[in-house]
Design a protein around this motif. Sequence first.
Motif, mmCIF file in Angstrom:
data_model
loop_
_atom_site.group_PDB
_atom_site.id
_atom_site.type_symbol
_atom_site.label_atom_id
_atom_site.label_comp_id
_atom_site.label_asym_id
_atom_site.label_seq_id
_atom_site.Cartn_x
_atom_site.Cartn_y
_atom_site.Cartn_z
ATOM 1 N N PHE A 91 4.872 2.151 -13.044
ATOM 2 C CA PHE A 91 4.210 1.140 -12.215
ATOM 3 C C PHE A 91 4.113 1.670 -10.789
ATOM 4 C CE2 PHE A 91 3.838 -3.150 -10.318
ATOM 5 C CZ PHE A 91 2.982 -3.750 -11.226
ATOM 6 N N VAL A 92 2.895 1.827 -10.294
ATOM 7 C CA VAL A 92 2.648 2.484 -9.009
ATOM 8 C C VAL A 92 1.985 1.504 -8.050
ATOM 9 C CG1 VAL A 92 1.514 4.416 -7.847
ATOM 10 C CG2 VAL A 92 2.363 4.692 -10.195
ATOM 11 N N ILE A 93 2.580 1.313 -6.877
ATOM 12 C CA ILE A 93 2.003 0.474 -5.831
ATOM 13 C C ILE A 93 1.632 1.358 -4.644
ATOM 14 C CG2 ILE A 93 2.475 -1.363 -4.157
ATOM 15 C CD1 ILE A 93 4.116 -2.769 -6.238
ATOM 16 N N ILE A 94 0.381 1.269 -4.223
ATOM 17 C CA ILE A 94 -0.105 2.042 -3.076
ATOM 18 C C ILE A 94 -0.475 1.070 -1.973
ATOM 19 C CG2 ILE A 94 -1.792 3.724 -2.257
ATOM 20 C CD1 ILE A 94 -2.185 4.617 -5.145
ATOM 21 N N ASP A 95 0.209 1.169 -0.850
ATOM 22 C CA ASP A 95 -0.058 0.330 0.326
ATOM 23 C C ASP A 95 -0.263 1.263 1.512
ATOM 24 O OD1 ASP A 95 -0.019 -1.385 2.538
ATOM 25 O OD2 ASP A 95 1.310 -2.800 1.536
ATOM 26 N N GLY A 96 -1.511 1.459 1.901
ATOM 27 C CA GLY A 96 -1.789 2.438 2.951
ATOM 28 C C GLY A 96 -1.443 3.832 2.466
ATOM 29 N N TRP A 97 -0.631 4.527 3.254
ATOM 30 C CA TRP A 97 -0.214 5.882 2.903
ATOM 31 C C TRP A 97 1.111 5.888 2.139
ATOM 32 C CZ3 TRP A 97 -3.897 9.377 3.662
ATOM 33 C CH2 TRP A 97 -4.860 9.140 4.648
ATOM 34 N N THR A 98 1.668 4.716 1.874
ATOM 35 C CA THR A 98 2.966 4.626 1.208
ATOM 36 C C THR A 98 2.792 4.380 -0.285
ATOM 37 O OG1 THR A 98 4.004 3.773 3.224
ATOM 38 C CG2 THR A 98 5.181 3.433 1.160
ATOM 39 N N ILE A 99 3.468 5.185 -1.080
ATOM 40 C CA ILE A 99 3.408 5.096 -2.534
ATOM 41 C C ILE A 99 4.799 4.731 -3.051
ATOM 42 C CG2 ILE A 99 2.922 6.324 -4.679
ATOM 43 C CD1 ILE A 99 1.318 8.336 -2.903
ATOM 44 N N THR A 100 4.889 3.671 -3.839
ATOM 45 C CA THR A 100 6.159 3.260 -4.442
ATOM 46 C C THR A 100 5.985 3.250 -5.949
ATOM 47 O OG1 THR A 100 6.517 1.817 -2.519
ATOM 48 C CG2 THR A 100 8.005 1.556 -4.391
ATOM 49 N N VAL A 101 6.855 3.980 -6.646
ATOM 50 C CA VAL A 101 6.742 4.125 -8.097
ATOM 51 C C VAL A 101 8.039 3.662 -8.752
ATOM 52 C CG1 VAL A 101 6.271 5.699 -10.008
ATOM 53 C CG2 VAL A 101 5.269 6.145 -7.754
ATOM 54 N N ALA A 102 7.917 2.815 -9.772
ATOM 55 C CA ALA A 102 9.062 2.385 -10.575
ATOM 56 C C ALA A 102 8.753 2.707 -12.029
ATOM 57 C CB ALA A 102 9.327 0.894 -10.395
ATOM 58 N N SER A 103 9.741 3.239 -12.753
ATOM 59 C CA SER A 103 9.435 3.659 -14.120
ATOM 60 C C SER A 103 10.655 3.587 -15.035
ATOM 61 C CB SER A 103 8.897 5.092 -14.126
ATOM 62 O OG SER A 103 9.866 5.998 -13.642
ATOM 63 N N VAL A 104 10.386 3.225 -16.285
ATOM 64 C CA VAL A 104 11.349 3.368 -17.376
ATOM 65 C C VAL A 104 10.621 4.070 -18.510
ATOM 66 C CG1 VAL A 104 12.770 1.354 -16.811
ATOM 67 C CG2 VAL A 104 10.784 1.066 -18.299
ATOM 68 N N GLY A 105 11.329 4.965 -19.211
ATOM 69 C CA GLY A 105 10.718 5.659 -20.324
ATOM 70 C C GLY A 105 10.226 7.049 -19.959
ATOM 71 N N ASP A 106 9.193 7.514 -20.662
ATOM 72 C CA ASP A 106 8.754 8.891 -20.476
ATOM 73 C C ASP A 106 7.287 9.042 -20.096
ATOM 74 O OD1 ASP A 106 7.748 8.080 -22.891
ATOM 75 O OD2 ASP A 106 8.596 9.718 -24.081
ATOM 76 N N SER A 107 6.631 7.948 -19.693
ATOM 77 C CA SER A 107 5.361 8.119 -19.004
ATOM 78 C C SER A 107 5.701 8.664 -17.620
ATOM 79 C CB SER A 107 4.601 6.799 -18.900
ATOM 80 O OG SER A 107 4.222 6.350 -20.184
ATOM 81 N N ARG A 108 4.784 9.358 -17.010
ATOM 82 C CA ARG A 108 5.127 10.107 -15.798
ATOM 83 C C ARG A 108 4.061 9.918 -14.722
ATOM 84 N NH1 ARG A 108 5.934 16.381 -16.869
ATOM 85 N NH2 ARG A 108 7.422 15.496 -18.374
ATOM 86 N N CYS A 109 4.494 10.010 -13.473
ATOM 87 C CA CYS A 109 3.574 10.026 -12.332
ATOM 88 C C CYS A 109 3.879 11.255 -11.496
ATOM 89 C CB CYS A 109 3.733 8.758 -11.487
ATOM 90 S SG CYS A 109 2.711 8.754 -9.982
#
Length: 416
Positions: free
Chosen positions: A194-212
Amino acid sequence: MSSSSASSSAAAHHQQHYRRQTGGSGLVPLAALIKEEARTERQSIAGGESRISARDDDAAGVGSSGVGGEAAEAAVESRLERPLLRYGCAAQCKKGEDFFLLRTDCLRPAISVSSSASPHPIFAVFAILDGHNGNAAAIYTRDNLLNHVLSAMPRGLSREEWLHMLPRALVAGFVKTDKEFQSKGQTSGTTATFVIIDGWTITVASVGDSRCILDAQGGAVSLLTVDHRLEENVEERERVTASGGEVGRLSVVGGAEIGPLRCWPGGLCLSRSIGDIDVGEFIVPVPYVKQVKLSNAGGRLIIASDGIWDALSSEAAAKSCRGLPAELAAKQVVKEALRTRGLKDDTTCIVVDIIPPGQTIRPLSPPKKTSKLKSFIFRKKAKDPSQKLTKQHSAVGIVEEIFEEGSAMLSERTDL
């Protein structure tokens, strides 16, 4: 999350206050704690002791003493040039259990539509949900996770407060989504990146083996997630066994063991997921969270299910689509994965270009010039992909790491 001794003391005081109100149960509402933390931080800001980064304010020529007010907030954000987002998505279906979320019009709950405190209250969300044992968990997570994250955030936050508290709200959102889905009694589960982009800031939260992954300008590729596969993740194997789970391969007739390492009971090869009511409590929905800030050079995100990463390394995926616009890039990554491995699993890819204002496409990454002698000298160091990515990432110096936390212990992540 770390905090100053003053805010920690205040948090402890208010936890005691809420415990008295809740009959001594010790269960403090997460939103209440976040709101109190925000109030404490605003007081600290007024005293010149804010622990929230004021780099944007300095760049905009605004003094730190005014960060907490609406006028200062408007002055800061009106002077900041926000990036353009261009994205594309491509997929090939094998089992029908991959789902995705693409939203570029999300409104920060901290600021109402009519508020003049910020001219840029919009953020974007991109997510990959890779289901297993059916698609119910993936669909439910796609439809509900964002709302649960936002419900964990109090209203009235400045943008800096919103970004600072977003990692904690993501943890709360993942946990609530898992709890609600499990209450339905269905046995499916899902990974979530799960990826949130706010301006130049990127916040990523993840469980499992999908990848960013992040492909920054200059050709630096870095992981913004951690794979929660028992086969590769030693720390997760140790955590599961310490919690009472058993880790081993599937046994067949004759005692032979086949396939990847799995957790028993349940036989899941992942150590973290949403759903999976039929596995032990050692399989948790608590996400790994990472928050970074790009420079105004921008960058490219590639978010994909394991159908991509089982076929391509992070470097190979990034390299395969450089120079292409986002929509074509996503198709190219899927095409390259299928060419390498064939369609053995659902294969989904989202490419997001974060582009400096004034440009319509992401500029090409300049090619690296490496002499044959230098290539020979450093050949051995490049054998470890994760080590290579880390070194390249830190050497470029255009990405600021703001937050990183991977603990599976909910008590450590929410301070409850």
